[in-house]
Write a protein that holds these residues in place. Sequence first.
Motif, PDB file in Angstrom:
ATOM      1  N   GLU A  93      13.409  77.268  86.148  1.00 60.45           N
ATOM      2  CA  GLU A  93      12.716  76.905  85.875  1.00 60.45           C
ATOM      3  C   GLU A  93      12.992  76.929  83.473  1.00 60.45           C
ATOM      4  OE1 GLU A  93      11.650  81.151  86.372  1.00 60.45           O
ATOM      5  OE2 GLU A  93      11.264  80.890  88.390  1.00 60.45           O
ATOM      6  N   VAL A  95      11.318  77.504  79.614  1.00 63.98           N
ATOM      7  CA  VAL A  95      10.726  78.634  79.844  1.00 63.98           C
ATOM      8  C   VAL A  95      10.524  78.420  77.817  1.00 63.98           C
ATOM      9  CG1 VAL A  95      10.836  81.016  79.051  1.00 63.98           C
ATOM     10  CG2 VAL A  95      11.216  80.747  81.021  1.00 63.98           C
ATOM     11  N   ARG A  97       8.925  78.777  73.783  1.00 65.17           N
ATOM     12  CA  ARG A  97       8.351  80.339  73.194  1.00 65.17           C
ATOM     13  C   ARG A  97       7.869  79.814  72.475  1.00 65.17           C
ATOM     14  NH1 ARG A  97      10.972  84.834  75.581  1.00 65.17           N
ATOM     15  NH2 ARG A  97      12.575  84.186  77.314  1.00 65.17           N
ATOM     16  N   GLY A 102       9.208  89.826  75.239  1.00 64.67           N
ATOM     17  CA  GLY A 102      10.524  90.094  76.501  1.00 64.67           C
ATOM     18  C   GLY A 102      12.018  89.893  76.391  1.00 64.67           C
ATOM     19  N   SER A 103      12.317  88.488  77.055  1.00 65.32           N
ATOM     20  CA  SER A 103      13.899  89.259  77.320  1.00 65.32           C
ATOM     21  C   SER A 103      14.360  88.239  75.656  1.00 65.32           C
ATOM     22  CB  SER A 103      14.399  87.948  78.654  1.00 65.32           C
ATOM     23  OG  SER A 103      13.732  86.920  78.116  1.00 65.32           O
ATOM     24  N   ASP A 132      17.655  85.199  88.739  1.00 68.94           N
ATOM     25  CA  ASP A 132      17.261  83.500  87.854  1.00 68.94           C
ATOM     26  C   ASP A 132      18.264  83.613  86.013  1.00 68.94           C
ATOM     27  OD1 ASP A 132      15.480  82.903  89.498  1.00 68.94           O
ATOM     28  OD2 ASP A 132      13.598  84.140  88.650  1.00 68.94           O
ATOM     29  N   ASP A 178       4.790  82.931  75.066  1.00 65.09           N
ATOM     30  CA  ASP A 178       5.510  82.170  75.197  1.00 65.09           C
ATOM     31  C   ASP A 178       4.856  81.627  76.909  1.00 65.09           C
ATOM     32  OD1 ASP A 178       5.161  84.323  77.581  1.00 65.09           O
ATOM     33  OD2 ASP A 178       7.784  84.980  76.561  1.00 65.09           O
ATOM     34  N   TYR A 179       6.143  80.865  78.015  1.00 64.69           N
ATOM     35  CA  TYR A 179       5.315  80.466  79.534  1.00 64.69           C
ATOM     36  C   TYR A 179       6.970  79.943  79.718  1.00 64.69           C
ATOM     37  CZ  TYR A 179       4.932  75.764  76.373  1.00 64.69           C
ATOM     38  OH  TYR A 179       4.969  75.260  76.604  1.00 64.69           O
ATOM     39  N   LYS A 180       6.323  79.079  81.411  1.00 63.18           N
ATOM     40  CA  LYS A 180       7.791  79.123  82.115  1.00 63.18           C
ATOM     41  C   LYS A 180       6.971  77.858  82.757  1.00 63.18           C
ATOM     42  CE  LYS A 180       7.701  80.329  86.454  1.00 63.18           C
ATOM     43  NZ  LYS A 180       7.308  79.168  87.719  1.00 63.18           N
ATOM     44  N   ASP A 199       0.006  84.144  85.112  1.00 62.58           N
ATOM     45  CA  ASP A 199       1.099  84.690  85.777  1.00 62.58           C
ATOM     46  C   ASP A 199       2.202  85.072  84.871  1.00 62.58           C
ATOM     47  OD1 ASP A 199      -0.090  86.005  87.633  1.00 62.58           O
ATOM     48  OD2 ASP A 199       0.875  85.457  89.542  1.00 62.58           O
ATOM     49  N   THR A 200       2.532  83.373  84.804  1.00 63.88           N
ATOM     50  CA  THR A 200       3.398  82.561  84.277  1.00 63.88           C
ATOM     51  C   THR A 200       3.809  82.407  82.214  1.00 63.88           C
ATOM     52  OG1 THR A 200       2.450  80.445  84.160  1.00 63.88           O
ATOM     53  CG2 THR A 200       3.762  81.337  86.299  1.00 63.88           C
ATOM     54  N   MET A 201       2.247  82.700  81.676  1.00 63.13           N
ATOM     55  CA  MET A 201       2.308  82.810  80.085  1.00 63.13           C
ATOM     56  C   MET A 201       2.176  83.830  79.451  1.00 63.13           C
ATOM     57  SD  MET A 201      -0.519  78.945  79.747  1.00 63.13           S
ATOM     58  CE  MET A 201      -1.652  79.986  80.594  1.00 63.13           C
ATOM     59  N   ARG A 202       2.431  84.464  78.581  1.00 61.97           N
ATOM     60  CA  ARG A 202       2.521  85.362  77.975  1.00 61.97           C
ATOM     61  C   ARG A 202       0.794  84.463  76.799  1.00 61.97           C
ATOM     62  NH1 ARG A 202       7.620  87.138  77.785  1.00 61.97           N
ATOM     63  NH2 ARG A 202       7.723  89.073  79.034  1.00 61.97           N
ATOM     64  N   ARG A 218       2.487  93.687  84.824  1.00 59.35           N
ATOM     65  CA  ARG A 218       3.289  94.618  84.497  1.00 59.35           C
ATOM     66  C   ARG A 218       3.267  96.293  83.760  1.00 59.35           C
ATOM     67  NH1 ARG A 218       4.545  88.775  82.030  1.00 59.35           N
ATOM     68  NH2 ARG A 218       5.671  87.531  83.895  1.00 59.35           N
TER      69      ARG A 218
END
Length: 238
Positions: A93, A95, A97, A102-103, A132, A178-180, A199-202, A218
């Motif tokens: 994946e 990512v 940013r 998040g993380s 992951d 951010d996004y994946k 689902d995969t982006m902020r 979430r």
Amino acid sequence: MEERGLRKVYEGKAKILYDYNGSGDKLIAYFKDDATAFNGQKKGTIINKGEYNNAISVSLFKLLKNNGIESHFIEKLSDREMLVHNLKMFPVEFVVRNYTAGSLAKRMRVEEGVKLLSPVVELYFKNDELGDPMINETYVEAFDLGKIEDVLEAKDTAIKINEILKNFFDKNGLLLVDYKLEFGVLNGKTMLADEITPDTMRLWDKVTLEKVDKDRFRRDLDGVEDAYKRIYNITSKI
Ligand code: ADP
Ligand code: UDP
């Protein structure tokens, strides 16, 4: 779908892949309403998510194509289905940013929403059992996760994609936090695959900083469906 004689190749958390015509070179990606978070610990449904995410991905793949970025996307087949090339996916994946969240906010112990001086790109090994874990380029060669030059090309493409998506969302009143992304290889060519969706982006409202993405699910915030609908409305103008 099986009633239409289609063979299910894979069922994941958000999508089902079907073999398109028996040859295995094309897949139908079917977008579900199922939503998961925290590595599958939280499960739920977001009404109409499948339709929104299919349409949003189609529009963003078209936007990227218009800007010279190739993807697996061939055509939209129905509200919840798109036809794609079957790629040999990297189990990685990517990512990207632009702001802390998040993380990353946790890892660097900074508050969320700090603008990064330049984009950060991270690689994660796609493995649910391991949650992951974060990796880097040297893992790619050491663990045979793909050809290093292909993975580096994907990373470069992820940065190019960032400029295009960031500008698009900025023009539409949103910060791309951010996004994946996921990439694979077709006939020796590295290509963008999977989906690009809330689902995969902020995505945050530029003025109110309100979350317009899966973080609403979430964090048990209201207006989850409305968030997906807002991104659908914006991207449907592409
Ligand atoms: P997950 O596998 O993480 O639960 P999904 O439910 O979205 O996620 O499943 C879709 C799966 O399809 C992902 O594992 C993704 O790597 C894979 N995939 C996406 N695009 C393609 C493609 N063009 N060819 C082959 N596999 C793909
Ligand atoms: N992301 C994703 N799938 C994953 C992990 C992350 O789509 O398996 C996206 C997530 O939606 C966010 C970005 O990647 O837009 C960065 O996620 P982060 O590492 O902060 O993970 P989180 O803390 O949200 O799990």
